[in-house]
Design a protein around this motif. Structure first.
Motif, PDB file in Angstrom:
ATOM      1  N   GLY A   1       0.810  -1.209   0.000  1.00 28.00           N
ATOM      2  CA  GLY A   1       0.000   0.000   0.000  1.00 28.00           C
ATOM      3  C   GLY A   1       0.843   1.259   0.000  1.00 28.00           C
ATOM      4  N   ARG A   2       0.260   2.302  -0.570  1.00 28.65           N
ATOM      5  CA  ARG A   2       0.983   3.558  -0.756  1.00 28.65           C
ATOM      6  C   ARG A   2       1.357   4.222   0.559  1.00 28.65           C
ATOM      7  N   MET A   3       0.406   4.344   1.474  1.00 26.68           N
ATOM      8  CA  MET A   3       0.668   5.063   2.716  1.00 26.68           C
ATOM      9  C   MET A   3       1.651   4.306   3.602  1.00 26.68           C
ATOM     10  N   SER A   4       1.555   2.992   3.635  1.00 23.61           N
ATOM     11  CA  SER A   4       2.506   2.207   4.418  1.00 23.61           C
ATOM     12  C   SER A   4       3.925   2.417   3.915  1.00 23.61           C
ATOM     13  N   LEU A   5       4.075   2.444   2.580  1.00 19.60           N
ATOM     14  CA  LEU A   5       5.401   2.663   2.011  1.00 19.60           C
ATOM     15  C   LEU A   5       5.897   4.069   2.327  1.00 19.60           C
ATOM     16  N   ALA A   6       5.018   5.084   2.201  1.00 16.67           N
ATOM     17  CA  ALA A   6       5.433   6.461   2.475  1.00 16.67           C
ATOM     18  C   ALA A   6       5.889   6.611   3.917  1.00 16.67           C
ATOM     19  N   ARG A   7       5.147   6.021   4.856  1.00 15.08           N
ATOM     20  CA  ARG A   7       5.547   6.110   6.270  1.00 15.08           C
ATOM     21  C   ARG A   7       6.840   5.350   6.526  1.00 15.08           C
TER      22      ARG A   7
ATOM     23  N   MET B   1      12.644   5.280   7.735  1.00 13.79           N
ATOM     24  CA  MET B   1      13.928   4.637   7.440  1.00 13.79           C
ATOM     25  C   MET B   1      14.894   5.554   6.708  1.00 13.79           C
ATOM     26  N   ALA B   2      14.543   6.837   6.580  1.00  8.85           N
ATOM     27  CA  ALA B   2      15.389   7.759   5.825  1.00  8.85           C
ATOM     28  C   ALA B   2      16.782   7.846   6.427  1.00  8.85           C
ATOM     29  N   SER B   3      17.769   7.350   5.699  1.00  9.48           N
ATOM     30  CA  SER B   3      19.169   7.418   6.124  1.00  9.48           C
ATOM     31  C   SER B   3      20.053   7.109   4.933  1.00  9.48           C
ATOM     32  N   PRO B   4      21.025   7.952   4.651  1.00  3.99           N
ATOM     33  CA  PRO B   4      21.914   7.694   3.520  1.00  3.99           C
ATOM     34  C   PRO B   4      22.989   6.660   3.821  1.00  3.99           C
ATOM     35  N   GLN B   5      23.074   6.208   5.075  1.00  3.37           N
ATOM     36  CA  GLN B   5      24.159   5.312   5.469  1.00  3.37           C
ATOM     37  C   GLN B   5      23.708   3.860   5.321  1.00  3.37           C
ATOM     38  N   HIS B   6      24.517   3.067   4.639  1.00  6.55           N
ATOM     39  CA  HIS B   6      24.269   1.636   4.534  1.00  6.55           C
ATOM     40  C   HIS B   6      25.594   0.968   4.177  1.00  6.55           C
ATOM     41  N   PRO B   7      25.743  -0.328   4.494  1.00  3.69           N
ATOM     42  CA  PRO B   7      27.017  -1.001   4.251  1.00  3.69           C
ATOM     43  C   PRO B   7      27.365  -1.061   2.776  1.00  3.69           C
TER      44      PRO B   7
ATOM     45  N   SER C   1      25.697  -3.332  -0.409  1.00  2.00           N
ATOM     46  CA  SER C   1      24.294  -3.639  -0.148  1.00  2.00           C
ATOM     47  C   SER C   1      23.398  -2.596  -0.820  1.00  2.00           C
ATOM     48  N   LEU C   2      22.101  -2.891  -0.833  1.00  2.00           N
ATOM     49  CA  LEU C   2      21.085  -1.956  -1.316  1.00  2.00           C
ATOM     50  C   LEU C   2      20.152  -1.664  -0.159  1.00  2.00           C
ATOM     51  N   ALA C   3      20.040  -0.379   0.210  1.00  2.00           N
ATOM     52  CA  ALA C   3      19.325  -0.018   1.431  1.00  2.00           C
ATOM     53  C   ALA C   3      18.025   0.702   1.133  1.00  2.00           C
ATOM     54  N   MET C   4      17.065   0.536   2.060  1.00  2.00           N
ATOM     55  CA  MET C   4      15.732   1.122   1.902  1.00  2.00           C
ATOM     56  C   MET C   4      15.780   2.640   1.813  1.00  2.00           C
ATOM     57  N   GLY C   5      16.555   3.285   2.675  1.00  2.00           N
ATOM     58  CA  GLY C   5      16.560   4.745   2.720  1.00  2.00           C
ATOM     59  C   GLY C   5      17.801   5.357   2.132  1.00  2.00           C
ATOM     60  N   ALA C   6      18.319   4.728   1.054  1.00  2.00           N
ATOM     61  CA  ALA C   6      19.630   5.131   0.547  1.00  2.00           C
ATOM     62  C   ALA C   6      19.621   6.425  -0.251  1.00  2.00           C
ATOM     63  N   SER C   7      18.490   6.829  -0.827  1.00  2.00           N
ATOM     64  CA  SER C   7      18.549   7.992  -1.719  1.00  2.00           C
ATOM     65  C   SER C   7      17.223   8.719  -1.802  1.00  2.00           C
ATOM     66  N   ALA C   8      17.291  10.056  -1.856  1.00  2.00           N
ATOM     67  CA  ALA C   8      16.177  10.940  -2.227  1.00  2.00           C
ATOM     68  C   ALA C   8      14.864  10.553  -1.579  1.00  2.00           C
ATOM     69  N   THR C   9      14.872  10.443  -0.254  1.00  2.00           N
ATOM     70  CA  THR C   9      13.667  10.011   0.444  1.00  2.00           C
ATOM     71  C   THR C   9      12.506  10.974   0.233  1.00  2.00           C
ATOM     72  N   GLY C  10      12.781  12.279   0.315  1.00  2.00           N
ATOM     73  CA  GLY C  10      11.724  13.268   0.135  1.00  2.00           C
ATOM     74  C   GLY C  10      11.080  13.164  -1.230  1.00  2.00           C
ATOM     75  N   GLU C  11      11.898  13.011  -2.257  1.00  2.00           N
ATOM     76  CA  GLU C  11      11.377  12.876  -3.621  1.00  2.00           C
ATOM     77  C   GLU C  11      10.513  11.627  -3.749  1.00  2.00           C
TER      78      GLU C  11
END
Length: 312
Positions: free
Chosen positions: A237-243, A248-254, A257-267
């Motif tokens: 669902g859209r709202m669950s993903l947006a929340r 999870m907004a964070s540019p830091q990840h190992p 790897s591919l991370a959930m909050g790796a890029s352009a969270t606001g966009e």
């Protein structure tokens, strides 16, 4: 003749790459169809690389003729007339061959370095997880940490692919948000996004000094996140993903790897709330044109010999 065809191939390849770079970067439809945009970017890179290689093969026609002679059995004299036009400039061909081989060597070098570096990073991640994982939830590896993060690690012949979530994320995320996070990371693994990123990075490192397709690497990283968001959107669902993106907004990840909050969270959140529209016919036409551009280089160097072989 071969010189003229080679120059035309180079001009077409560079022009199409330049046009695609300017057209796709910032285009509104890209956000609505990230999968098709990824395809066009990759085809543009294939077209450019194929154009350069085909032009080099035509200029080094002695080598090309030998390969075509072995493959088709056509008369060497006929092949020479088709590819070289009866002009003998062996020193020029040899010098061009050296340049082409040097360029291919740089590409292979960057590919080898990227492969080794990424493999080492992922091996370290796998080894660390084997020691620190405390439990598993929904097939995911849970790591004790006070930081909110989630990422995936592609597997190989010896190790399985992993989706990793921190204990802090499990405590903060709701059931729907957690489902969105897991769907996002599994989309990365299912669609082999790590391969798209690796190919774009190798190409960018090789062609970077020439500033051809300069947006390729960054756009691929952005688009794989959008494509994974789309899969998570449909599953949770859209709202669950947006929340979940907001949490999870964070540019830091190992590394590796591919991370959930790796890029352009606001966009990405804005995109979830205001779904962009696109003309499917337009994107289909762009994909077809990109395919044609990618097919032109191998067709240019292969069709003359095939024509002679069929005629014989």
């Amino acid at each position: 003749m071969s010189l003229i065809v080679a120059l035309v191939l180079l001009v077409v390849a560079v022009t199409s790459a330049w046009t695609i770079d300017r057209s796709l970067r910032g285009a509104r439809w890209v956000e609505a169809a990230p999968g098709r945009a990824l395809m066009v970017w990759h085809l543009a890179a294939i077209s450019l690389g194929g154009g350069v290689i085909a032009a080099g093969a035509l200029l080094t026609h002695d080598v090309l003729e030998h390969v075509m002679f072995r493959a088709t059995g056509v008369s060497e004299d006929e092949l020479h007339r088709v590819y070289a036009g009866g002009v003998e400039l062996s020193p020029l061909w040899n010098a061009t061959a050296a340049i082409v081989l040097a360029g291919m060597g740089v590409l292979v070098f960057h590919a080898a370095v990227a492969t080794v570096t990424t493999s080492r990073s992922r091996r370290r991640l796998h080894e660390a997880l084997e020691q620190n994982v405390t439990t598993a939830a929904d097939g995911c590896d849970v790591v004790p940490s006070e930081r909110l993060y989630a990422y995936c690690i592609p597997g190989n012949a010896r190790r399985r692919s992993r989706v990793v979530i921190s204990t802090a994320a499990l405590q903060v995320l709701s059931t729907g948000e957690l489902a969105a996070v897991i769907a996002h990371e599994r989309s990365h693994l299912r669609r082999r996004h790590h391969r798209s990123i690796a190919a774009a990075e190798v190409f960018t490192r090789t062609a970077g000094p020439l500033r051809i397709l300069p947006s390729y690497g960054a756009e691929v990283r952005r688009l794989v996140e959008l494509e994974a968001d789309d899969d998570a959107w449909h599953d949770a669902g859209r709202m669950s993903l947006a929340r979940a993106l907001l949490a999870m907004a964070s540019p830091q990840h190992p590394s590796g790897s591919l991370a959930m909050g790796a890029s352009a969270t606001g966009e990405r959140i804005h995109r979830m709330l205001l779904t962009p529209q696109h003309d499917r016919r337009l994107t289909s036409v762009l994909v077809v044109l990109a395919v044609v551009a990618a097919v032109i280089p191998p067709a240019t160097i292969g069709l003359p010999a095939l024509y002679l072989a069929l005629g014989a």
